[in-house]
Design a protein around this motif. Structure first.
Motif, PDB file in Angstrom:
ATOM      1  N   THR A  48      16.111  -6.221  -0.770  1.00 56.53           N
ATOM      2  CA  THR A  48      16.895  -5.209  -1.472  1.00 56.53           C
ATOM      3  C   THR A  48      16.491  -5.096  -2.936  1.00 56.53           C
ATOM      4  N   LEU A  49      16.401  -6.208  -3.622  1.00 54.94           N
ATOM      5  CA  LEU A  49      16.040  -6.166  -5.047  1.00 54.94           C
ATOM      6  C   LEU A  49      14.601  -5.734  -5.256  1.00 54.94           C
ATOM      7  N   GLU A  50      13.711  -6.191  -4.390  1.00 56.74           N
ATOM      8  CA  GLU A  50      12.310  -5.797  -4.502  1.00 56.74           C
ATOM      9  C   GLU A  50      12.151  -4.288  -4.297  1.00 56.74           C
ATOM     10  N   GLU A  51      12.889  -3.736  -3.342  1.00 54.89           N
ATOM     11  CA  GLU A  51      12.830  -2.299  -3.094  1.00 54.89           C
ATOM     12  C   GLU A  51      13.358  -1.515  -4.288  1.00 54.89           C
ATOM     13  N   LYS A  52      14.427  -2.012  -4.884  1.00 50.96           N
ATOM     14  CA  LYS A  52      14.962  -1.361  -6.092  1.00 50.96           C
ATOM     15  C   LYS A  52      13.940  -1.443  -7.222  1.00 50.96           C
ATOM     16  N   GLN A  53      13.315  -2.612  -7.383  1.00 52.15           N
ATOM     17  CA  GLN A  53      12.304  -2.782  -8.422  1.00 52.15           C
ATOM     18  C   GLN A  53      11.124  -1.833  -8.183  1.00 52.15           C
ATOM     19  N   ILE A  54      10.713  -1.661  -6.944  1.00 49.09           N
ATOM     20  CA  ILE A  54       9.625  -0.732  -6.617  1.00 49.09           C
ATOM     21  C   ILE A  54       9.991   0.680  -7.069  1.00 49.09           C
ATOM     22  N   ASP A  55      11.217   1.103  -6.775  1.00 46.32           N
ATOM     23  CA  ASP A  55      11.658   2.440  -7.181  1.00 46.32           C
ATOM     24  C   ASP A  55      11.649   2.597  -8.701  1.00 46.32           C
ATOM     25  N   VAL A  56      12.164   1.590  -9.400  1.00 43.70           N
ATOM     26  CA  VAL A  56      12.237   1.653 -10.860  1.00 43.70           C
ATOM     27  C   VAL A  56      10.835   1.629 -11.471  1.00 43.70           C
ATOM     28  N   MET A  57       9.968   0.791 -10.931  1.00 40.44           N
ATOM     29  CA  MET A  57       8.601   0.713 -11.461  1.00 40.44           C
ATOM     30  C   MET A  57       7.852   2.026 -11.233  1.00 40.44           C
ATOM     31  N   ALA A  58       8.046   2.641 -10.072  1.00 37.66           N
ATOM     32  CA  ALA A  58       7.399   3.924  -9.788  1.00 37.66           C
ATOM     33  C   ALA A  58       7.894   4.988 -10.762  1.00 37.66           C
ATOM     34  N   GLU A  59       9.186   4.985 -11.054  1.00 34.19           N
ATOM     35  CA  GLU A  59       9.737   5.932 -12.026  1.00 34.19           C
ATOM     36  C   GLU A  59       9.166   5.668 -13.423  1.00 34.19           C
ATOM     37  N   TYR A  60       9.063   4.409 -13.807  1.00 30.51           N
ATOM     38  CA  TYR A  60       8.492   4.027 -15.105  1.00 30.51           C
ATOM     39  C   TYR A  60       7.054   4.525 -15.229  1.00 30.51           C
ATOM     40  N   ILE A  61       6.270   4.338 -14.196  1.00 33.60           N
ATOM     41  CA  ILE A  61       4.886   4.807 -14.215  1.00 33.60           C
ATOM     42  C   ILE A  61       4.852   6.328 -14.327  1.00 33.60           C
ATOM     43  N   SER A  62       5.759   6.989 -13.646  1.00 32.78           N
ATOM     44  CA  SER A  62       5.847   8.448 -13.731  1.00 32.78           C
ATOM     45  C   SER A  62       6.119   8.893 -15.168  1.00 32.78           C
ATOM     46  N   VAL A  63       7.021   8.215 -15.848  1.00 31.65           N
ATOM     47  CA  VAL A  63       7.334   8.542 -17.238  1.00 31.65           C
ATOM     48  C   VAL A  63       6.120   8.287 -18.134  1.00 31.65           C
ATOM     49  N   LEU A  64       5.432   7.169 -17.906  1.00 33.82           N
ATOM     50  CA  LEU A  64       4.225   6.888 -18.690  1.00 33.82           C
ATOM     51  C   LEU A  64       3.168   7.974 -18.485  1.00 33.82           C
ATOM     52  N   MET A  65       3.011   8.417 -17.245  1.00 38.14           N
ATOM     53  CA  MET A  65       2.039   9.473 -16.943  1.00 38.14           C
ATOM     54  C   MET A  65       2.434  10.789 -17.613  1.00 38.14           C
ATOM     55  N   GLN A  66       3.726  11.079 -17.661  1.00 36.10           N
ATOM     56  CA  GLN A  66       4.191  12.281 -18.350  1.00 36.10           C
ATOM     57  C   GLN A  66       3.880  12.204 -19.836  1.00 36.10           C
ATOM     58  N   ARG A  67       4.101  11.029 -20.424  1.00 40.34           N
ATOM     59  CA  ARG A  67       3.756  10.838 -21.844  1.00 40.34           C
ATOM     60  C   ARG A  67       2.274  11.048 -22.068  1.00 40.34           C
ATOM     61  N   LYS A  68       1.446  10.520 -21.171  1.00 39.19           N
ATOM     62  CA  LYS A  68      -0.002  10.671 -21.294  1.00 39.19           C
ATOM     63  C   LYS A  68      -0.394  12.148 -21.251  1.00 39.19           C
ATOM     64  N   ARG A  69       0.194  12.889 -20.310  1.00 39.04           N
ATOM     65  CA  ARG A  69      -0.103  14.320 -20.225  1.00 39.04           C
ATOM     66  C   ARG A  69       0.345  15.051 -21.483  1.00 39.04           C
ATOM     67  N   LYS A  70       1.506  14.667 -22.017  1.00 39.12           N
ATOM     68  CA  LYS A  70       2.008  15.286 -23.256  1.00 39.12           C
ATOM     69  C   LYS A  70       1.053  15.003 -24.412  1.00 39.12           C
ATOM     70  N   ILE A  71       0.621  13.763 -24.542  1.00 40.86           N
ATOM     71  CA  ILE A  71      -0.311  13.381 -25.605  1.00 40.86           C
ATOM     72  C   ILE A  71      -1.628  14.126 -25.467  1.00 40.86           C
ATOM     73  N   ASP A  72      -2.067  14.288 -24.222  1.00 44.91           N
ATOM     74  CA  ASP A  72      -3.331  14.968 -23.956  1.00 44.91           C
ATOM     75  C   ASP A  72      -3.202  16.491 -24.028  1.00 44.91           C
ATOM     76  N   GLY A  73      -1.992  16.983 -24.327  1.00 41.24           N
ATOM     77  CA  GLY A  73      -1.776  18.411 -24.454  1.00 41.24           C
ATOM     78  C   GLY A  73      -1.706  19.156 -23.145  1.00 41.24           C
ATOM     79  N   GLN A  74      -1.366  18.461 -22.077  1.00 35.59           N
ATOM     80  CA  GLN A  74      -1.313  19.081 -20.753  1.00 35.59           C
ATOM     81  C   GLN A  74       0.097  19.483 -20.361  1.00 35.59           C
ATOM     82  N   MET A  75       1.036  19.348 -21.275  1.00 32.89           N
ATOM     83  CA  MET A  75       2.418  19.734 -20.958  1.00 32.89           C
ATOM     84  C   MET A  75       2.832  20.864 -21.873  1.00 32.89           C
TER      85      MET A  75
END
Length: 75
Positions: free
Chosen positions: A48-75
């Motif tokens: 249960t906790l590992e599955e929750k951590q997987i969801d949170v980590m995937a969301e965190y990576i998504s946010v990091l990728m959004q920041r990268k696109r913003k920095i790169d001028g793709q947003m």
């Protein structure tokens, strides 16, 4: 890049873009390892906790990728 040691140079960079790239790589490596662990232990232990951590980590990576696109001028 398949291991955390390969991200050290980027994490120590003075360039924030390189640090962000390395952070994305590190988080992705950790997420993949956790997902492999969860798959290997599915049905054997309570994940249960590992599955929750997987969801949170995937969301965190998504946010990091959004920041990268913003920095790169793709947003």
């Amino acid at each position: 890049m398949n291991d955390l040691a390969g991200t050290v140079k980027g994490m120590l960079s003075t360039d924030y873009k390189e640090r962000l790239d390395a952070e994305i790589q590190q988080a992705s490596i950790r997420l993949n390892k956790l997902m492999n662990y969860a798959q290997a232990n599915s049905g054997l232990i309570d994940l249960t906790l590992e599955e929750k951590q997987i969801d949170v980590m995937a969301e965190y990576i998504s946010v990091l990728m959004q920041r990268k696109r913003k920095i790169d001028g793709q947003m």
